[in-house]
Design a protein around this motif. Sequence first.
Motif, mmCIF file in Angstrom:
data_model
loop_
_atom_site.group_PDB
_atom_site.id
_atom_site.type_symbol
_atom_site.label_atom_id
_atom_site.label_comp_id
_atom_site.label_asym_id
_atom_site.label_seq_id
_atom_site.Cartn_x
_atom_site.Cartn_y
_atom_site.Cartn_z
ATOM 1 N N GLU A 15 38.878 -11.041 13.809
ATOM 2 C CA GLU A 15 38.054 -10.679 14.967
ATOM 3 C C GLU A 15 36.608 -11.107 14.768
ATOM 4 O O GLU A 15 36.006 -11.714 15.654
ATOM 5 N N TYR A 19 35.727 -14.253 17.169
ATOM 6 C CA TYR A 19 34.785 -13.909 18.231
ATOM 7 C C TYR A 19 33.419 -14.541 17.971
ATOM 8 O O TYR A 19 32.765 -15.026 18.888
ATOM 9 N N TYR A 56 44.931 -10.287 17.394
ATOM 10 C CA TYR A 56 43.490 -10.015 17.528
ATOM 11 C C TYR A 56 43.149 -9.652 18.970
ATOM 12 O O TYR A 56 42.443 -8.677 19.237
ATOM 13 N N ARG A 60 41.891 -6.001 20.260
ATOM 14 C CA ARG A 60 40.577 -5.967 20.919
ATOM 15 C C ARG A 60 40.711 -5.406 22.337
ATOM 16 O O ARG A 60 39.843 -4.684 22.806
ATOM 17 N N ARG A 63 40.785 -1.602 22.258
ATOM 18 C CA ARG A 63 39.449 -1.079 21.973
ATOM 19 C C ARG A 63 38.507 -1.252 23.161
ATOM 20 O O ARG A 63 37.773 -0.348 23.530
ATOM 21 N N TRP A 64 38.505 -2.451 23.749
ATOM 22 C CA TRP A 64 37.607 -2.783 24.844
ATOM 23 C C TRP A 64 37.866 -1.879 26.044
ATOM 24 O O TRP A 64 36.958 -1.265 26.584
ATOM 25 N N ALA A 102 35.911 -12.308 24.958
ATOM 26 C CA ALA A 102 36.836 -12.851 23.962
ATOM 27 C C ALA A 102 38.050 -13.512 24.614
ATOM 28 O O ALA A 102 38.548 -14.528 24.121
#
Length: 181
Positions: A15, A19, A56, A60, A63-64, A102
């Motif tokens: 990540e 990113y 990944y 993400r 979480r996002w 991302a």
Amino acid sequence: MDGATAREQALDAAETLFYGRGVQSVGMDEVRAASGVSLKRLYQLFPAKDLLVEAYLERRDVRWRGRLAEFVARREEPRERILAVFDWLEEWFAEPDFRGCAWINAYGELGATSERVAERVRAHKRAFREYLGALIAEAGLPGALTGPLFLLAEGAMVTAGITGTPTPATEAREAAGLLLG
């Protein structure tokens, strides 16, 4: 090191690297070095780089969307929750390591060559659009507002990634406020 720990360390490193620098500019050996996971173990966990990229993006995404929902839930008024999406985007865009979306970045790099990555990107964007649609429905507003508000948010993400400023979120929020009346 157990499998779960190795997986998390590999994903943390991926990540940061993917990113920060882009997926194609980072090799598996760099992920190995940054994660402390042996190359053999890394390939046991992720037999192909696309699988690491997919994991990944999935992690993400969780979480996002969780951070966004937590921020928006602090607002009591349903219309304010919609506008809070743009307030959250502004905070995200102002983070020191912000380098655009991302998923948009990954799609730009791999969307034409990796159907797995393209599908992860589509799933993320679909979920974000559905989330906006749910906020609009909770506010008792027409579902037809979902598309324009989604485009405002997505356009702000692209523009903020290019300009390196949080200003696009402020401008998108102003436009969203006009759409909401």
